[in-house]
Scaffold this motif. Structure first.
Motif, PDB file in Angstrom:
ATOM      1  N   ALA A  97      36.698  52.177  37.776  1.00 54.35           N
ATOM      2  CA  ALA A  97      35.967  52.664  38.951  1.00 54.35           C
ATOM      3  C   ALA A  97      35.896  51.587  40.028  1.00 54.35           C
ATOM      4  CB  ALA A  97      34.565  53.101  38.537  1.00 54.35           C
ATOM      5  N   TYR A  98      35.697  50.354  39.623  1.00 54.27           N
ATOM      6  CA  TYR A  98      35.577  49.235  40.569  1.00 54.27           C
ATOM      7  C   TYR A  98      36.899  49.004  41.302  1.00 54.27           C
ATOM      8  CZ  TYR A  98      35.070  44.387  42.175  1.00 54.27           C
ATOM      9  OH  TYR A  98      35.041  43.243  42.923  1.00 54.27           O
ATOM     10  N   THR A  99      37.995  48.908  40.559  1.00 48.85           N
ATOM     11  CA  THR A  99      39.276  48.638  41.205  1.00 48.85           C
ATOM     12  C   THR A  99      39.762  49.835  42.014  1.00 48.85           C
ATOM     13  OG1 THR A  99      40.440  49.245  39.146  1.00 48.85           O
ATOM     14  CG2 THR A  99      39.954  46.907  39.512  1.00 48.85           C
ATOM     15  N   GLU A 100      39.400  51.045  41.601  1.00 47.86           N
ATOM     16  CA  GLU A 100      39.760  52.220  42.396  1.00 47.86           C
ATOM     17  C   GLU A 100      39.019  52.219  43.729  1.00 47.86           C
ATOM     18  OE1 GLU A 100      39.760  57.128  42.146  1.00 47.86           O
ATOM     19  OE2 GLU A 100      39.105  55.922  40.432  1.00 47.86           O
ATOM     20  N   ALA A 101      37.727  51.831  43.705  1.00 51.36           N
ATOM     21  CA  ALA A 101      36.955  51.774  44.946  1.00 51.36           C
ATOM     22  C   ALA A 101      37.530  50.737  45.898  1.00 51.36           C
ATOM     23  CB  ALA A 101      35.490  51.478  44.641  1.00 51.36           C
ATOM     24  N   LEU A 102      37.881  49.570  45.385  1.00 53.29           N
ATOM     25  CA  LEU A 102      38.462  48.541  46.241  1.00 53.29           C
ATOM     26  C   LEU A 102      39.867  48.926  46.682  1.00 53.29           C
ATOM     27  CD1 LEU A 102      37.175  45.263  44.595  1.00 53.29           C
ATOM     28  CD2 LEU A 102      36.735  46.042  46.923  1.00 53.29           C
ATOM     29  N   GLY A 103      40.611  49.601  45.806  1.00 56.62           N
ATOM     30  CA  GLY A 103      41.932  50.068  46.208  1.00 56.62           C
ATOM     31  C   GLY A 103      41.864  51.044  47.367  1.00 56.62           C
TER      32      GLY A 103
ATOM     33  N   TRP B  10      31.471  41.593  53.878  1.00 54.75           N
ATOM     34  CA  TRP B  10      32.716  41.965  53.205  1.00 54.75           C
ATOM     35  C   TRP B  10      32.581  43.360  52.633  1.00 54.75           C
ATOM     36  CZ3 TRP B  10      37.311  41.681  54.065  1.00 54.75           C
ATOM     37  CH2 TRP B  10      38.340  41.610  53.126  1.00 54.75           C
ATOM     38  N   LEU B  11      33.409  43.710  51.691  1.00 53.93           N
ATOM     39  CA  LEU B  11      33.559  45.081  51.218  1.00 53.93           C
ATOM     40  C   LEU B  11      32.403  45.505  50.315  1.00 53.93           C
ATOM     41  CD1 LEU B  11      37.330  44.708  50.405  1.00 53.93           C
ATOM     42  CD2 LEU B  11      36.382  46.058  52.274  1.00 53.93           C
ATOM     43  N   THR B  12      31.804  46.645  50.629  1.00 51.65           N
ATOM     44  CA  THR B  12      30.641  47.094  49.853  1.00 51.65           C
ATOM     45  C   THR B  12      30.946  47.346  48.378  1.00 51.65           C
ATOM     46  OG1 THR B  12      31.067  49.368  50.624  1.00 51.65           O
ATOM     47  CG2 THR B  12      29.435  48.059  51.842  1.00 51.65           C
ATOM     48  N   PRO B  13      32.156  47.783  47.960  1.00 48.49           N
ATOM     49  CA  PRO B  13      32.371  47.978  46.524  1.00 48.49           C
ATOM     50  C   PRO B  13      32.201  46.721  45.683  1.00 48.49           C
ATOM     51  CG  PRO B  13      34.048  49.176  47.750  1.00 48.49           C
ATOM     52  CD  PRO B  13      33.294  48.330  48.745  1.00 48.49           C
ATOM     53  N   THR B  14      32.326  45.534  46.293  1.00 47.56           N
ATOM     54  CA  THR B  14      32.125  44.321  45.499  1.00 47.56           C
ATOM     55  C   THR B  14      30.731  44.285  44.881  1.00 47.56           C
ATOM     56  OG1 THR B  14      31.453  43.083  47.472  1.00 47.56           O
ATOM     57  CG2 THR B  14      33.775  42.964  46.841  1.00 47.56           C
ATOM     58  N   LEU B  15      29.759  44.928  45.536  1.00 47.67           N
ATOM     59  CA  LEU B  15      28.384  44.915  45.040  1.00 47.67           C
ATOM     60  C   LEU B  15      28.190  45.805  43.819  1.00 47.67           C
ATOM     61  CD1 LEU B  15      26.560  44.874  48.471  1.00 47.67           C
ATOM     62  CD2 LEU B  15      26.529  43.039  46.766  1.00 47.67           C
ATOM     63  N   MET B  16      29.201  46.580  43.448  1.00 51.96           N
ATOM     64  CA  MET B  16      29.116  47.311  42.191  1.00 51.96           C
ATOM     65  C   MET B  16      28.927  46.354  41.014  1.00 51.96           C
ATOM     66  SD  MET B  16      32.216  50.055  42.870  1.00 51.96           S
ATOM     67  CE  MET B  16      32.211  50.699  41.185  1.00 51.96           C
ATOM     68  N   ARG B  17      29.377  45.127  41.165  1.00 54.34           N
ATOM     69  CA  ARG B  17      29.290  44.127  40.089  1.00 54.34           C
ATOM     70  C   ARG B  17      27.922  43.460  40.012  1.00 54.34           C
ATOM     71  NH1 ARG B  17      34.545  40.652  41.497  1.00 54.34           N
ATOM     72  NH2 ARG B  17      33.328  39.053  40.430  1.00 54.34           N
ATOM     73  N   GLY B  18      27.109  43.602  41.043  1.00 54.71           N
ATOM     74  CA  GLY B  18      25.846  42.878  41.083  1.00 54.71           C
ATOM     75  C   GLY B  18      26.037  41.491  41.662  1.00 54.71           C
TER      76      GLY B  18
ATOM     77  N   ARG C 102      32.691  16.011  36.175  1.00 56.14           N
ATOM     78  CA  ARG C 102      32.631  16.646  37.484  1.00 56.14           C
ATOM     79  C   ARG C 102      31.180  16.768  37.922  1.00 56.14           C
ATOM     80  NH1 ARG C 102      36.951  20.320  39.661  1.00 56.14           N
ATOM     81  NH2 ARG C 102      38.809  19.151  39.080  1.00 56.14           N
ATOM     82  N   ILE C 103      30.978  16.895  39.230  1.00 54.17           N
ATOM     83  CA  ILE C 103      29.625  17.045  39.760  1.00 54.17           C
ATOM     84  C   ILE C 103      29.126  18.451  39.433  1.00 54.17           C
ATOM     85  CG2 ILE C 103      28.186  16.973  41.823  1.00 54.17           C
ATOM     86  CD1 ILE C 103      30.409  15.297  43.157  1.00 54.17           C
ATOM     87  N   PRO C 104      27.942  18.591  38.850  1.00 58.13           N
ATOM     88  CA  PRO C 104      27.396  19.931  38.604  1.00 58.13           C
ATOM     89  C   PRO C 104      27.219  20.687  39.913  1.00 58.13           C
ATOM     90  CG  PRO C 104      26.190  18.282  37.352  1.00 58.13           C
ATOM     91  CD  PRO C 104      27.077  17.531  38.303  1.00 58.13           C
ATOM     92  N   ILE C 105      27.480  21.997  39.883  1.00 54.52           N
ATOM     93  CA  ILE C 105      27.351  22.824  41.075  1.00 54.52           C
ATOM     94  C   ILE C 105      26.625  24.111  40.746  1.00 54.52           C
ATOM     95  CG2 ILE C 105      29.524  21.900  41.975  1.00 54.52           C
ATOM     96  CD1 ILE C 105      30.732  24.723  41.506  1.00 54.52           C
ATOM     97  N   MET C 106      26.055  24.735  41.782  1.00 59.31           N
ATOM     98  CA  MET C 106      25.522  26.089  41.669  1.00 59.31           C
ATOM     99  C   MET C 106      26.109  26.914  42.803  1.00 59.31           C
ATOM    100  SD  MET C 106      21.614  27.626  41.618  1.00 59.31           S
ATOM    101  CE  MET C 106      21.344  27.542  43.397  1.00 59.31           C
ATOM    102  N   ALA C 107      26.749  28.036  42.454  1.00 56.15           N
ATOM    103  CA  ALA C 107      27.311  28.956  43.430  1.00 56.15           C
ATOM    104  C   ALA C 107      26.524  30.252  43.415  1.00 56.15           C
ATOM    105  CB  ALA C 107      28.780  29.236  43.123  1.00 56.15           C
ATOM    106  N   VAL C 108      26.330  30.859  44.587  1.00 55.47           N
ATOM    107  CA  VAL C 108      25.668  32.162  44.667  1.00 55.47           C
ATOM    108  C   VAL C 108      26.632  33.164  45.278  1.00 55.47           C
ATOM    109  CG1 VAL C 108      23.325  31.249  44.778  1.00 55.47           C
ATOM    110  CG2 VAL C 108      24.597  31.594  46.896  1.00 55.47           C
ATOM    111  N   GLY C 109      26.576  34.407  44.782  1.00 52.46           N
ATOM    112  CA  GLY C 109      27.464  35.427  45.315  1.00 52.46           C
ATOM    113  C   GLY C 109      27.607  36.591  44.367  1.00 52.46           C
ATOM    114  N   ILE C 110      28.820  37.116  44.272  1.00 52.83           N
ATOM    115  CA  ILE C 110      29.089  38.310  43.478  1.00 52.83           C
ATOM    116  C   ILE C 110      29.172  37.933  42.003  1.00 52.83           C
ATOM    117  CG2 ILE C 110      30.678  40.219  43.099  1.00 52.83           C
ATOM    118  CD1 ILE C 110      29.149  40.305  45.750  1.00 52.83           C
ATOM    119  N   ARG C 111      28.509  38.719  41.176  1.00 51.57           N
ATOM    120  CA  ARG C 111      28.454  38.436  39.745  1.00 51.57           C
ATOM    121  C   ARG C 111      29.870  38.415  39.140  1.00 51.57           C
ATOM    122  NH1 ARG C 111      26.942  42.440  35.165  1.00 51.57           N
ATOM    123  NH2 ARG C 111      26.955  41.056  33.354  1.00 51.57           N
TER     124      ARG C 111
END
Length: 364
Positions: A34-40, A125-133, A144-153
């Motif tokens: 469903a996710y890849t179909e929406a983005l497609g 960006w594209l709303t279907p990406t939010l299907m992932r949370g 390596r330096i520890p990092i924290m990234a925020v965004g699409i699950r």
């Protein structure tokens, strides 16, 4: 939509396995289809094209990121191709008709009345990406330096993030036509950003990294040092760059076009405008007329304003927004919805801090 926090320490294989176990629902056959179909439908690709493009993209990533993605597939108990489909689908190239050339974004960096350096950004960006949370992902890799990234699950690349040395960084896309020079390592742009955060502790180290590497597309890098309050925007093509220093007290606004491109002759901003120039005009007028002094509230209001927030195109919205106190290393984050509610004005704003806040940062 609530912000999930995933802590994935260890080697690439170990962290990938941990992360993959937490993402099994995203690669379950029914959801992934469903996710890849929406983005497609949004971008204009079919499943065969997605897989072919994704595997070619995987082959070009640095080995340690490939190992992490393989670990994710093992942890989720799915074929490697399924994990690649999940991670690559929103940046796949169209076969038929396309969407704008990469995510559209708005940002402001400024020093507020508390004398701290603050940054705010909309990721459009594209709303279907939010299907992932959405999620905050903490990476603590050896040496390596520890990092924290925020965004699409589920993402392990970085569009918005900070590291334990106090460096904040996020990216906007920028049109570029130059070629990658021979002999210089080139990294897919969002993994390039993660590589920078995990290896650079300040703006000068970041500039050296930008100079010695190349990217597979043009980008703006909005960066700030929490410890010093310095901030700069790096305007990068694939191979070259320009550094723009942020003033002590004058807000610097960025969207997706060259900073020396003229703005005054452009048409007046429309409340429904989605173009990169009109969004920068709207944001600059807001911060010039009503200077933000309190964080995060004033910056949230600027990001949520008509003409700045992306609200109207069929597939495009402000999918998430972030405001950061770079000295305290606290990020306020809000997300939109797959149905099209934009993040800054309608999302719930949550504050999140990385686990190293309160203890000395150590590069393992």
């Amino acid at each position: 939509m609530s912000l999930r926090i995933d802590h994935v320490p260890g080697t690439p294989e170990e962290s990938g396995y941990i992360h993959g176990r937490a993402l099994r629902d995203l690669v379950a056959p029914a959801f992934l289809a469903a996710y890849t179909e929406a983005l497609g439908s949004a971008i204009g690709f079919g499943p065969d094209s997605l897989r072919t493009q994704g595997l070619a993209w995987l082959d070009q990533l640095p080995d340690h990121f490939v190992a992490e993605i393989r670990g994710m597939a093992d942890g989720a108990r799915v074929p490697l191709g399924s994990m690649v489909d999940l991670l690559f689908a929103d940046i796949a190239r169209p076969e038929r008709s396309g969407v704008p050339d990469g995510p559209m974004c708005s940002a402001v960096t400024t020093r507020l009345e508390d004398q701290k350096r603050w940054v705010g950004r909309n990721c459009d960006w594209l709303t279907p990406t939010l299907m992932r949370g959405v999620s905050a992902v903490v990476h603590e890799a050896p040496h390596r330096i520890p990092i924290m990234a925020v965004g699409i699950r589920g993402d392990i690349d970085v569009d918005t993030g900070l590291n334990a040395e106090g460096l904040w960084m996020h990216l906007h896309t920028l049109h570029a036509t130059d070629a990658v020079p021979d002999g210089r390592p080139s990294i897919s742009w969002l993994f390039w950003a993660r590589e920078a955060l995990e290896t650079c502790g300040d703006l000068d180290a970041l500039e050296a990294f930008i100079e010695r590497t190349a990217r597979d597309r043009g980008v703006f890098v909005v960066a700030a040092e929490g410890r010093t309050g310095r901030s700069a925007v790096f305007e990068c093509s694939r191979a070259s760059y320009r550094r723009h220093e942020a003033g002590e007290d004058v807000p610097l606004c960025v969207t997706n076009h060259a900073l020396d491109r003229p703005h005054r002759a452009m048409a007046p901003t429309s409340p429904n405008a989605s173009g990169t120039i009109s969004r920068r005009q709207a944001l600059q007028r807001l911060v010039d007329a009503d200077r933000p002094t309190r964080g995060p509230d004033d910056l949230i209001a600027s990001l949520a304003a008509p003409g700045v927030e992306m609200r109207t195109p069929t597939w495009l919205r402000t999918i998430y927004s972030a405001v950061a106190d770079t000295r305290a290393q606290t990020v306020w984050f809000a997300s939109g919805t797959p149905e099209g509610q934009p993040a800054a004005s309608t999302g719930r704003w949550d504050a999140v801090s990385p686990p190293w806040v309160g203890r000395r940062a150590v590069v393992r």
